[in-house]
Design a protein around this motif. Structure first.
Motif, PDB file in Angstrom:
ATOM      1  N   MET A  98       0.940  -1.157   0.132  1.00  0.00           N
ATOM      2  CA  MET A  98       0.007   0.174  -0.040  1.00  0.00           C
ATOM      3  C   MET A  98       0.961   1.145   0.087  1.00  0.00           C
ATOM      4  SD  MET A  98      -3.220  -0.790   2.479  1.00  0.00           S
ATOM      5  CE  MET A  98      -2.788  -1.833   3.863  1.00  0.00           C
ATOM      6  N   VAL A 361      -6.843   2.156  -2.836  1.00  0.00           N
ATOM      7  CA  VAL A 361      -5.694   1.648  -2.516  1.00  0.00           C
ATOM      8  C   VAL A 361      -5.559   0.666  -1.193  1.00  0.00           C
ATOM      9  CG1 VAL A 361      -3.105   2.139  -1.611  1.00  0.00           C
ATOM     10  CG2 VAL A 361      -4.040   3.396  -3.528  1.00  0.00           C
ATOM     11  N   TYR A 362      -6.279   1.081  -0.295  1.00  0.00           N
ATOM     12  CA  TYR A 362      -6.551   0.427   0.956  1.00  0.00           C
ATOM     13  C   TYR A 362      -7.257  -1.147   0.725  1.00  0.00           C
ATOM     14  CZ  TYR A 362      -5.081   3.483   4.873  1.00  0.00           C
ATOM     15  OH  TYR A 362      -4.515   4.137   5.752  1.00  0.00           O
ATOM     16  N   GLY A 365      -4.644  -3.363  -0.407  1.00  0.00           N
ATOM     17  CA  GLY A 365      -4.035  -3.829   0.757  1.00  0.00           C
ATOM     18  C   GLY A 365      -4.634  -4.951   1.253  1.00  0.00           C
TER      19      GLY A 365
END
Lengths: 385, 271, 132
Positions: A98, A361-362, A365
């Motif tokens: 991330m 983006v999280y 991850g």
């Protein structure tokens, strides 16, 4: 071992599907950002780094915290952590991934990213950050995967892993140190220009990371047949207390130096964050919330009964995680830019597209984390029989 | 099976490592302007223009006593139109994405570390201090840049931007203690009123700033702001004791912005 | 190695798909391949007879030459390019190249479109039609 990630319950697949949808939405907005430019974010000429870089900073800490499991187990032979070091290492893998993605989405010209390697600039801290982050990513993938594989086969880990494991310990410290050096070596940014920034980053990392690990352990215990172990969770809780206290102490040192010396270029940023400056103060309620959460968490964690009770422990961990997220993921970066070098104030608030890209983006991850944890817990379940 | 796969992965890993390290070494050793292949270019060479102005360290002295708001505006106008600096605020009404190379500001903003309690009437109320890139002798932006897209020209000390190489990480903007750098948050072209064909525009996603008119020095001219300043600005070689700037400095007391940071700005102010 | 057959079938299919352009052209007449474009020279370019290097070099290496120009001009501040016969040129895409080759659409774009490349020179540098 990868096949473990391909077999799962309906809930597992639904969760993956949700993540993929969130990633797709985030990606859609990222493509828009690519075409329009970073103007779709809330960043400005004065606050030239925002949410992306702040998340990067916060997640470097989460990544580094794996060392809080690795170090006691491998250096002090603390066997209780043996079962869950891989949980920490895989969390590090997802977090570093991330971090790298946040750097990439923050670039104005991401297609030129290889220029960092084509024209290496050892004087730039970003060059070193690239090296330590990528190195840490590979170290944790290799170590975590191979140790898990050995465990599955009932053999001791291969010998060549040992040096890598030892290297990974100072390496974890280095990733957050270099990340602090990005900021604290800049002249004219009084808020960051402090030697205690790297130690403070590490302290907050070793608080937020293990707090998150405790929460993940609770989830793992609920959704799989693998139990990380009550003793391990309690030891982690003690680590969280000490680190949170150290972080608060460093923060108070910071406050003292700025408030007692009253040097405007240092004080102004803290004034902006906690009281507002010249009528501007969007972050004021956030910063006080952060303080309140951290203090509440410390009270819960230092009382042995509350710490041993897993419900209150869970709350304390949520408080620590959110409190430190606000401090690093919200205040730390924009606070350094406000006021600007000409002592003018431009405030920063992330925009909706910026927030969606961040959530995307999280989600990447969490997707990687889910897959890796599925493998790890699958192996552990098999071993437990 | 297991073993051969492991061996394959190992070999592949080492190869990638080797290629990575190798290209890095090549990058470290190669001069950026190394001749591109063989062919005619090998026998060709580059030269400076004959009218190129040379100096060891270009510098500028701004006599704010001679300035007023209208001269400041003219200076900014001259600079921005020559360098195709977009008028983002005028076109899109967005102050956050503003791009500026030189702009007038108040004394308390140009010199925030200086006591501004007992100033003259003119200095305390008027935006008459032009601020621009200081072309520091020890520039923090240059050491921050991860690609050497911003660099200090060895020949004359000008801090330059290579827009082709900039990856838009904005590290230089965080490093600059003078707020001299702007970022193209969007395509700047629609906001350029009249394009100057002799100078390139920029594209979205790169940082830009004052270049001390390197392109004008190359044809023997003075920077555009100096020409428009009606005598308030003096430009010359700070390392040459015979230069106009040094002669002026021998007579007048001049100050620099944030001298305590040790960046050694090449722009000096007489107030 | 129980899956030998499956693996081999998979490999064959992969290579067939990957090498599609080659076998397709071999079997169904390579003679029909689209002809390469001829860039149009302006009168000024014809008159000048030679470019800064010979035609063959310019056709294949002009991008490297432009790269070299931009690095030398931007980074070393050397703006004059002297060629073997002593001729001097200002190293500038907009002011030297586009001075002769002022027909961007018929000169640059034709080949670039054919080769499916989109150089980003024009994001910043101007070409004649645009400034009129």
């Amino acid at each position: 071992m990868l096949e473990k990630a391909l077999r799962g319950s309906k809930k597992y697949w639904t969760w993956l599907l949700i993540l993929v949808v969130v990633i797709a939405i985030g990606f859609f907005f990222y493509v828009r950002q690519l075409y329009f430019g970073l103007g779709i974010t809330g960043m400005s000429r004065d606050v030239s780094w925002g949410f992306y870089i702040a998340q990067f900073t916060f997640l470097v800490g989460v990544a580094a915290s794996a060392v809080m499991l690795v170090l006691p187990y491998y250096l002090h032979d603390y066997k209780t952590f043996g079962k869950i070091t891989v949980i920490g290492e895989f969390l590090a893998v997802a977090s570093v991934l991330m971090c790298i993605l946040f750097i990439v989405v923050d670039l104005g010209q991401p297609m030129r990213i290889l220029n960092v390697i084509l024209y290496p600039s050892p004087k730039s801290m970003l060059f070193w950050d690239m090296i330590v982050l990528n190195g840490y990513l590979f170290l944790n993938i290799i170590i975590g995967w191979n140790v898990l594989d050995a465990e599955r086969n009932g053999v001791p880990p291969e010998k060549w892993l040992k040096p890598l494991i030892y290297i990974s310990i100072p390496w974890a410290v280095s990733i957050h140190t270099v990340t602090a050096f990005l900021y604290c070596g800049l002249p004219g940014r009084g808020f960051w220009l402090t030697a205690i920034l790297a130690p403070r980053f590490l302290a907050s990392a070793f608080a937020a990371g293990p707090a998150f690990l405790i929460l993940l352990s609770f989830i793992i215990r609920k959704v799989t047949r693998f139990d990380p172990g009550t003793t391990a969770i309690q030891t982690l809780a003690k680590i969280v207390v000490y680190a949170t206290l150290a972080n608060l102490f460093f923060f108070l040192c910071e406050i003292f130096v700025a408030a007692y010396s009253q040097i405007p270029s240092h004080l102004a940023h803290l004034e902006y964050l906690f009281f507002g400056l010249h009528g501007h103060g969007v972050l004021v309620p956030w910063m006080w919330t952060s303080i309140a959460l951290v203090v509440a968490a410390i009270i819960l964690l230092v009382i042995p009964q509350a710490r041993r009770n897993e419900t209150t422990l869970g709350f304390a961990c949520v408080f620590v995680f959110i409190g430190i997220w606000i401090d690093k993921g919200l205040g730390m970066i924009s606070g350094g830019f406000i006021p600007n070098p000409l002592h003018e104030i431009t405030e920063y608030v992330p925009t909706v597209p910026e927030a969606i890209i961040t959530i995307g983006v999280y989600a990447v991850g969490f997707l990687v984390l889910t897959l890796l944890y599925k493998v790890a817990t699958g192996v552990k379940e098999d071993l437990a029989g | 099976m297991e073993n051969s796969r492991r061996r394959f992965l190992k070999t592949a890993g080492y190869s990638i490592l080797g290629v990575g390290a190798g290209s890095m070494l090549i990058g470290l050793s190669a001069h950026p302007t190394k001749a591109a292949g063989s062919g005619p270019s090998a026998a060709s060479l580059f030269k400076q223009r004959p009218e190129n102005r040379e100096a060891e360290r270009w510098g500028m002295i701004i006599d704010t006593r001679k300035l007023n708001e209208s001269i400041c505006e003219k200076m900014q106008q001259a600079c921005h139109s020559i360098h195709n600096v977009p008028d983002i605020v005028g076109k899109f009404g967005n102050k956050k994405h503003e791009i500026k190379w030189i702009w007038p500001t108040e004394f308390r903003h140009a010199f925030p570390e200086r006591e501004a309690e007992f100033l003259t009437e003119k200095l305390s109320h008027k935006s008459i201090i032009p601020v621009l890139c200081n072309h520091c002798d020890n520039p923090p932006c240059v050491q921050a840049c991860p690609t050497k897209a911003t660099f200090k020209r060895e020949s004359d000390g000008i801090v330059m931007m290579d827009f082709h190489r900039c990856i838009g990480c904005r590290f230089c903007m965080a490093a600059c203690p003078f707020g001299s750098r702007s970022f193209n948050f969007r395509d700047p072209r629609p906001a350029i009123k009249k394009e100057n064909p002799d100078f390139p525009t920029r594209m979205r996603g790169v940082v830009e700033k004052c270049n001390f008119c390197a392109e004008r020095l190359a044809v023997g001219k003075n920077p555009a702001c100096v020409e428009a300043s009606e005598g308030a600005m003096t430009f010359g070689d700070l390392n040459d004791p015979e230069s106009e700037v040094r002669k002026l400095l021998a007579e007048e007391f001049a100050i620099r912005r944030k001298p305590n940071l040790g960046t050694f700005p090449s722009v000096l102010y007489i107030v | 190695m129980n899956d030998k057959n499956k693996i081999i079938t998979g490999l064959v299919i992969f290579f067939l798909v990957a090498l599609f352009p080659f076998w397709f052209n071999l079997i169904f007449g390579a003679s029909d391949a689209a002809k390469g474009p001829d860039p149009v020279l302006t009168d000024k370019a014809k008159e000048a007879e030679t470019c800064v290097a010979d035609t063959q070099f310019m056709r294949t290496e002009h991008m490297q030459l432009l790269d070299q120009w931009r690095d030398t001009v931007v980074r070393d501040g050397q703006r004059i390019y002297v060629v073997e016969n002593g001729n001097k040129y200002e190293a500038s895409l907009s002011n030297t190249c586009m001075d002769c080759h002022s027909n961007k659409a018929d000169f640059c774009d034709k080949c670039h479109n054919y080769a499916s490349v989109t150089p980003y020179c024009w994001d910043c540098h101007t070409y004649p039609e645009e400034t009129k």
